[in-house]
Enzyme design. Structure first.
Site, PDB file in Angstrom:
ATOM      1  CB  ALA A 149     -58.079 -28.859  20.034  1.00  0.00           C
ATOM      2  N   GLY A 168     -57.345 -34.087  20.753  1.00  0.00           N
ATOM      3  CA  GLY A 168     -57.035 -34.146  19.319  1.00  0.00           C
ATOM      4  C   GLY A 168     -55.721 -34.872  19.037  1.00  0.00           C
ATOM      5  CD  GLU A 207     -60.563 -36.451  18.719  1.00  0.00           C
ATOM      6  OE1 GLU A 207     -61.751 -36.736  18.902  1.00  0.00           O
ATOM      7  OE2 GLU A 207     -60.174 -35.280  18.545  1.00  0.00           O
ATOM      8  CD  GLU A 244     -61.598 -34.420  23.373  1.00  0.00           C
ATOM      9  OE1 GLU A 244     -61.685 -35.282  24.282  1.00  0.00           O
ATOM     10  OE2 GLU A 244     -60.909 -34.594  22.353  1.00  0.00           O
TER      11      GLU A 244
HETATM   12  N1  COA Z   1     -54.007 -25.869  24.082  1.00  0.00           N
HETATM   13  C1  COA Z   1     -53.316 -24.724  24.241  1.00  0.00           C
HETATM   14  N2  COA Z   1     -52.241 -24.615  25.042  1.00  0.00           N
HETATM   15  C2  COA Z   1     -51.857 -25.721  25.714  1.00  0.00           C
HETATM   16  C3  COA Z   1     -52.537 -26.942  25.610  1.00  0.00           C
HETATM   17  C4  COA Z   1     -53.663 -26.983  24.742  1.00  0.00           C
HETATM   18  N3  COA Z   1     -54.350 -28.112  24.540  1.00  0.00           N
HETATM   19  N4  COA Z   1     -51.937 -27.848  26.398  1.00  0.00           N
HETATM   20  C5  COA Z   1     -50.913 -27.213  26.991  1.00  0.00           C
HETATM   21  N5  COA Z   1     -50.853 -25.928  26.583  1.00  0.00           N
HETATM   22  C6  COA Z   1     -49.893 -24.887  26.968  1.00  0.00           C
HETATM   23  C7  COA Z   1     -50.151 -24.384  28.377  1.00  0.00           C
HETATM   24  O1  COA Z   1     -51.152 -23.395  28.364  1.00  0.00           O
HETATM   25  C8  COA Z   1     -48.782 -23.835  28.719  1.00  0.00           C
HETATM   26  O2  COA Z   1     -48.609 -22.606  28.064  1.00  0.00           O
HETATM   27  P1  COA Z   1     -47.966 -21.336  28.854  1.00  0.00           P
HETATM   28  O3  COA Z   1     -46.591 -21.804  29.257  1.00  0.00           O
HETATM   29  O4  COA Z   1     -47.946 -20.240  27.831  1.00  0.00           O
HETATM   30  O5  COA Z   1     -48.864 -21.093  30.032  1.00  0.00           O
HETATM   31  C9  COA Z   1     -47.839 -24.828  28.066  1.00  0.00           C
HETATM   32  O6  COA Z   1     -48.593 -25.479  27.031  1.00  0.00           O
HETATM   33  C10 COA Z   1     -47.316 -25.896  29.013  1.00  0.00           C
HETATM   34  O7  COA Z   1     -48.417 -26.557  29.596  1.00  0.00           O
HETATM   35  P2  COA Z   1     -48.661 -26.647  31.189  1.00  0.00           P
HETATM   36  O8  COA Z   1     -50.114 -26.770  31.430  1.00  0.00           O
HETATM   37  O9  COA Z   1     -47.950 -25.538  31.878  1.00  0.00           O
HETATM   38  O10 COA Z   1     -47.907 -28.015  31.509  1.00  0.00           O
HETATM   39  P3  COA Z   1     -48.213 -29.008  32.728  1.00  0.00           P
HETATM   40  O11 COA Z   1     -47.087 -29.988  32.748  1.00  0.00           O
HETATM   41  O12 COA Z   1     -48.506 -28.243  33.973  1.00  0.00           O
HETATM   42  O13 COA Z   1     -49.574 -29.776  32.314  1.00  0.00           O
HETATM   43  C11 COA Z   1     -51.047 -30.940  30.786  1.00  0.00           C
HETATM   44  C12 COA Z   1     -49.596 -30.598  31.176  1.00  0.00           C
HETATM   45  C13 COA Z   1     -51.008 -31.693  29.492  1.00  0.00           C
HETATM   46  C14 COA Z   1     -51.688 -31.824  31.887  1.00  0.00           C
HETATM   47  C15 COA Z   1     -51.853 -29.631  30.653  1.00  0.00           C
HETATM   48  O14 COA Z   1     -51.133 -28.737  29.812  1.00  0.00           O
HETATM   49  C16 COA Z   1     -53.233 -29.793  30.077  1.00  0.00           C
HETATM   50  O15 COA Z   1     -54.139 -30.261  30.757  1.00  0.00           O
HETATM   51  N6  COA Z   1     -53.416 -29.402  28.782  1.00  0.00           N
HETATM   52  C17 COA Z   1     -54.702 -29.425  28.128  1.00  0.00           C
HETATM   53  C18 COA Z   1     -55.066 -30.809  27.706  1.00  0.00           C
HETATM   54  C19 COA Z   1     -56.445 -30.830  27.068  1.00  0.00           C
HETATM   55  O16 COA Z   1     -57.449 -30.606  27.690  1.00  0.00           O
HETATM   56  N7  COA Z   1     -56.458 -31.149  25.759  1.00  0.00           N
HETATM   57  C20 COA Z   1     -57.674 -31.349  25.019  1.00  0.00           C
HETATM   58  C21 COA Z   1     -58.154 -30.119  24.388  1.00  0.00           C
HETATM   59  S1  COA Z   1     -59.724 -30.416  23.617  1.00  0.00           S
END
Ligand code: COA
Length: 259
Positions: free
Chosen positions: A66, A110, A113, A133
């Site tokens: 999400a 999500g 999911e 989450e």
């Molecule tokens: N929602 C909103 N933005 C997200 C996102 C999410 N779920 N997942 C990644 N992004 C965005 C980051 O904020 C970043 O944006 P920015 O460049 O404007 O700062 C961009 O996508 C790239 O992600 P980044 O975190 O820099 O990449 P990474 O390789 O360092 O890490 C992940 C990758 C997937 C490990 C990390 O992005 C992450 O943990 N994301 C969230 C996952 C999550 O908790 N999802 C469940 C939500 S309920």
């Protein structure tokens, strides 16, 4: 109709729907949800489309969950509304044609999911799966606590939901979370091969098969067997049944019309 956050490409009888926010790792914003549902509504009635593939743009992510930036502004009521019965997840689940998730990277929250709402999951070797989450102080809300245990069993689902830990593609395959894993450069070709194979089958029989298999985890055995025989009987009212049987007896390839 054109969309900003999803794109649809038709390749013969297969439509490929791509979640198109690679700079945000294809996170599911409310706009993605709305446009995804609208695109599916169009594809639902398009008789030229027999199978749908869903994937994420770019090489890094299928869907990283999400859109967390939207959580701040959500109230219990608006968040509940987004995940209601006509949510993107449920629209995929009840889509009358087979849906294949082509998981090309991070498949989180999500995203996982959404992949689980699809009928078959194909993954690249670099795909990673989790329900993170819990790390945000919340829980799964798009079907994770219900579809995950049905796919991989309660103990494994519980561990994923309670730890938020990521598993790799090989582990996901071993769990039965994904059907097949391929090297990244072969994922698309292998997914299209499977989609095209299914697209040659009789559309009504595909739709009813999907309904019957989905019913298995939602009913007891007697109800499920009764539902199956009713759906099986409906197949006998179709032109495609006549064509399939004739083609077999005449030793030729059937031409199914979805009638
Ligand atoms: N929602 C909103 N933005 C997200 C996102 C999410 N779920 N997942 C990644 N992004 C965005 C980051 O904020 C970043 O944006 P920015 O460049 O404007 O700062 C961009 O996508 C790239 O992600 P980044 O975190 O820099 O990449 P990474 O390789 O360092 O890490 C992940 C990758 C997937 C490990 C990390 O992005 C992450 O943990 N994301 C969230 C996952 C999550 O908790 N999802 C469940 C939500 S309920």
């Amino acid at each position: 109709m054109s969309y900003e956050t999803v794109s649809v490409e038709k390749r013969g009888k297969v439509a490929v729907l791509t979640i198109n926010r690679p700079d945000k790792l294809n996170a599911l914003s409310s706009q993605v949800h709305a446009e995804g549902v609208a695109a599916l509504d169009q594809l639902r009635t398009d008789d030229t489309v027999r199978v749908l593939v869903i994937t994420g743009a770019g090489e890094k992510a299928f869907i990283a969950g999400a859109d967390i930036s939207e959580f701040e502004g959500q109230t219990p009521v608006t968040q509940r509304d987004l995940f209601h019965q006509r949510s993107f997840f449920n629209t995929i689940d009840t889509f009358p044609k087979p849906v294949i998730a082509m998981v090309n990277g991070f498949c989180l929250g999500g995203g996982n999911e959404l992949a689980m709402a699809c009928d078959i999951r194909m993954a690249s070797e670099n795909a990673r799966f989790s329900q993170p989450e819990i790390n945000l102080g919340i829980m799964c809300g798009g079907g994770g606590t219900q579809r995950l245990p049905r796919l991989i069993g309660e103990g494994r689902a519980m561990e994923m939901a309670l730890t938020g830990d990521m598993i790799d593609a090989a582990t996901a395959e071993g769990f039965g979370l994904v059907n097949h894993v391929y090297p990244s450069d072969q994922l698309e070709a292998e997914t299209m091969k499977l989609a095209e194979k299914i697209a040659e089958k009789a559309p009504i029989a595909l739709q009813l098969s999907k309904e019957a298999v989905k019913f298995a985890s939602r009913s007891n055995l007697d109800e499920g067997l009764r539902r199956e025989v009713d759906l099986f009987a409906i197949c006998f009212s179709t032109e495609d049944k006549k064509e399939g049987v004739s083609a077999f007896l005449e030793k030729r390839k059937p031409e199914f019309k979805g009638k």
